[in-house]
Every structure is written in structure tokens, then in C-alpha cells.
Design an enzyme around this catalytic site. Sequence first.
Site, PDB file in Angstrom:
ATOM      1  N   ILE A  23       0.833  -1.209   0.000  1.00 23.33           N
ATOM      2  CA  ILE A  23       0.000   0.000   0.000  1.00 23.33           C
ATOM      3  C   ILE A  23       0.866   1.258   0.000  1.00 23.33           C
ATOM      4  CG2 ILE A  23      -1.647   1.322   1.399  1.00 23.33           C
ATOM      5  CD1 ILE A  23      -2.715  -1.473   2.396  1.00 23.33           C
ATOM      6  N   ASP A  60      13.677   2.464  10.906  1.00 22.90           N
ATOM      7  CA  ASP A  60      12.675   1.634  11.574  1.00 22.90           C
ATOM      8  C   ASP A  60      11.616   2.539  12.192  1.00 22.90           C
ATOM      9  OD1 ASP A  60      11.279  -0.014  13.439  1.00 22.90           O
ATOM     10  OD2 ASP A  60      12.993  -1.384  13.499  1.00 22.90           O
ATOM     11  N   TYR A 150      -3.062  -9.493  15.927  1.00 21.65           N
ATOM     12  CA  TYR A 150      -3.011  -8.457  14.876  1.00 21.65           C
ATOM     13  C   TYR A 150      -4.260  -7.582  14.981  1.00 21.65           C
ATOM     14  CZ  TYR A 150      -3.278  -6.308  10.238  1.00 21.65           C
ATOM     15  OH  TYR A 150      -3.395  -5.401   9.207  1.00 21.65           O
ATOM     16  N   LYS A 154      -4.746  -3.506  15.592  1.00 21.06           N
ATOM     17  CA  LYS A 154      -5.492  -2.599  14.710  1.00 21.06           C
ATOM     18  C   LYS A 154      -6.667  -1.942  15.442  1.00 21.06           C
ATOM     19  CE  LYS A 154      -2.815  -2.769  11.126  1.00 21.06           C
ATOM     20  NZ  LYS A 154      -2.132  -1.581  10.596  1.00 21.06           N
ATOM     21  N   THR A 185      -1.044  -7.856  -1.305  1.00 26.13           N
ATOM     22  CA  THR A 185       0.308  -7.288  -1.175  1.00 26.13           C
ATOM     23  C   THR A 185       1.193  -8.342  -0.504  1.00 26.13           C
ATOM     24  OG1 THR A 185       0.091  -6.480   1.097  1.00 26.13           O
ATOM     25  CG2 THR A 185      -0.727  -5.002  -0.648  1.00 26.13           C
TER      26      THR A 185
END
Length: 231
Positions: A23, A60, A150, A154, A185
Site C-alpha cells: 500500500i 525503523d 493483529y 489494529k 500485497t
Amino acid sequence: MSGYVHTVWPVKTTLITGGSSGIGAALAKRLVADGQAVAVTGRDKARLARIPGVLHLPGDSTDYDAVLDAVTATVKEYGRLDHVVASAGFATHDRLTETDPDRLRDMILTNVLGPALLVKAALPALRETRGRIVLVGSVAGFIHSPGNMYSVTKWAVTALAENTRMLVTGDGVGVTLIAPGRVDTPFWPDGPPAGPALSGDDIAGTIAWGLAQPPGVDVNTVVVRPTGQPT
Ligand SMILES: NC(=O)c1ccc[n+]([C@@H]2O[C@H](COP(=O)([O-])OP(=O)(O)OC[C@H]3O[C@@H](n4cnc5c(N)ncnc54)[C@H](OP(=O)(O)O)[C@@H]3O)[C@@H](O)[C@H]2O)c1
């Protein structure tokens, strides 16, 4: 003779974390094509160097000094900073019961600390331009699934977007959460799950639309799924 003059100067300037792939890379390409000045970060220098027409800032996104250096370098190169986009992020693609604790730590730092550090580092420059912050969250930040850490990161990005909006709206700075569904991706090492998926270009287009809103318009939350993604 018409007195109309279309002024394009100053060129808008955007700093993207995680701009070497997926993205972030699609957005960099899109904004360069639109005539913007773009700077991109990422850890892998060689991969970053392959993104054409942008300022390459290896680093980073969980390292505050590196993030601050990226903001400073962007302002030094282009004279201003109008937008920052926090796209750097990854998933361990497993459940809490099976996950490796070190990978879990890295994911939490990259997905949650990273965007927060970008906001902190960029805010002084964004106040100058009354600019915009875009956080790339996820549909996973709006729904639950068992043991999915994950998703927890988010959900934190969803929260960060709204509490950042409340923090900076008085400064004229906009905050947009872009929450994609599945996007094809390298985020998916074995390819996205069976079924429909968006492209990086699709989400780049959504982000570019949010950034291009007129002054005074602040798009806050955009959830974008491929048509047919059920959850
Ligand atoms: N693909 C999807 O289905 C999907 C769906 C919803 C949300 N998202 C979110 O979209 C964002 C972008 O993901 P993507 O699909 O574009 O994945 P991607 O193709 O794997 O790109 C991730 C980018 O982040 C960079 N990155 C990772 N960790 C970093 C760190 N600590 N510091 C700096 N850069 C770092 C990577 O470069 P280096 O590894 O070289 O650092 C790479 O440029 C992520 O936040 C992801 O959670 C993706």
C-alpha cells in the site's frame, strides 16, 4: 482575458512509513504521479531504493530517533510537510496460543508504537501547514476473531486515530483512519486468502482522495473492503 490563474505551488509534501512495498509503495507512486513531493521509509534499504522519484529515508518506524530524522529530512529537502501516512505494519498470521513472543512484541511495536511515534514527531511540522495524518488501520480493527493479536493492534490504531483527532483538531490538522479489508500485497506471504481482494492501487486511491479534501474538510474513518468480502 480571464484573470484566472491555477496556482499549484507550493507542492504538497507527504512522508510515508512503510513506503517500500504494498500500500505504501502504491501510494508513493500515485502521489508522485499527481505531482506531489514524497518521502518514504522502510528498513530494507535495497527495497526502498527501488521506489522511483521519492526521497529514500531508510529507518525503523519503531525507533523514535529514526522517525524524527525522517521528518526533519523531509522538511529540509522539500521545505514543508503536509501529510504523514503511517503504513508500516505487519501481521504474524497466527493465534496468541501459537505465536512467538518476540514476533508478537515486534508486531505490537510496529503496528501501535510506530504510528504513535510518527504523530508525535510530525505534529510540529503539520501544525505549520495545517496538514493531515493518515493511519492505515484495518477491518480487523473493527471486528473480533479468536486469539488474533493483529486485530488487537489494529483496534489500537482505530483508537489512536480518534484520540489523535481530538488532540490535534484545534490545530487545524486532519486525521484519517483508512481501514482496508484484504489487499493483495506482500503482507500475505502465501498470497491473500481465497476470495476477493483489493489492490494496493485501490487503497492508494482512497488515501489520495482523503488527502485531497479541501481545507476545512476532515474525513475521519473510511472502511474499504473488496466487494464480496463477508467479514
Ligand atoms: N494487505 C492487507 O490485506 C492489509 C489489510 C488491512 C490493513 N493492512 C495494513 O496496511 C499496512 C501496509 O501493509 P501492506 O499490505 O502494504 O504490507 P507490505 O507490502 O508487507 O508492506 C509493509 C511495509 O512496511 C514496512 N515496514 C514493516 N515494518 C517496519 C518497521 N518496523 N519500520 C519501517 N517500515 C516497516 C515494510 O518494509 P521493511 O520490511 O523493509 O521495513 C514495507 O515497506 C499495514 O499497516 C497493514 O497492517 C494491510
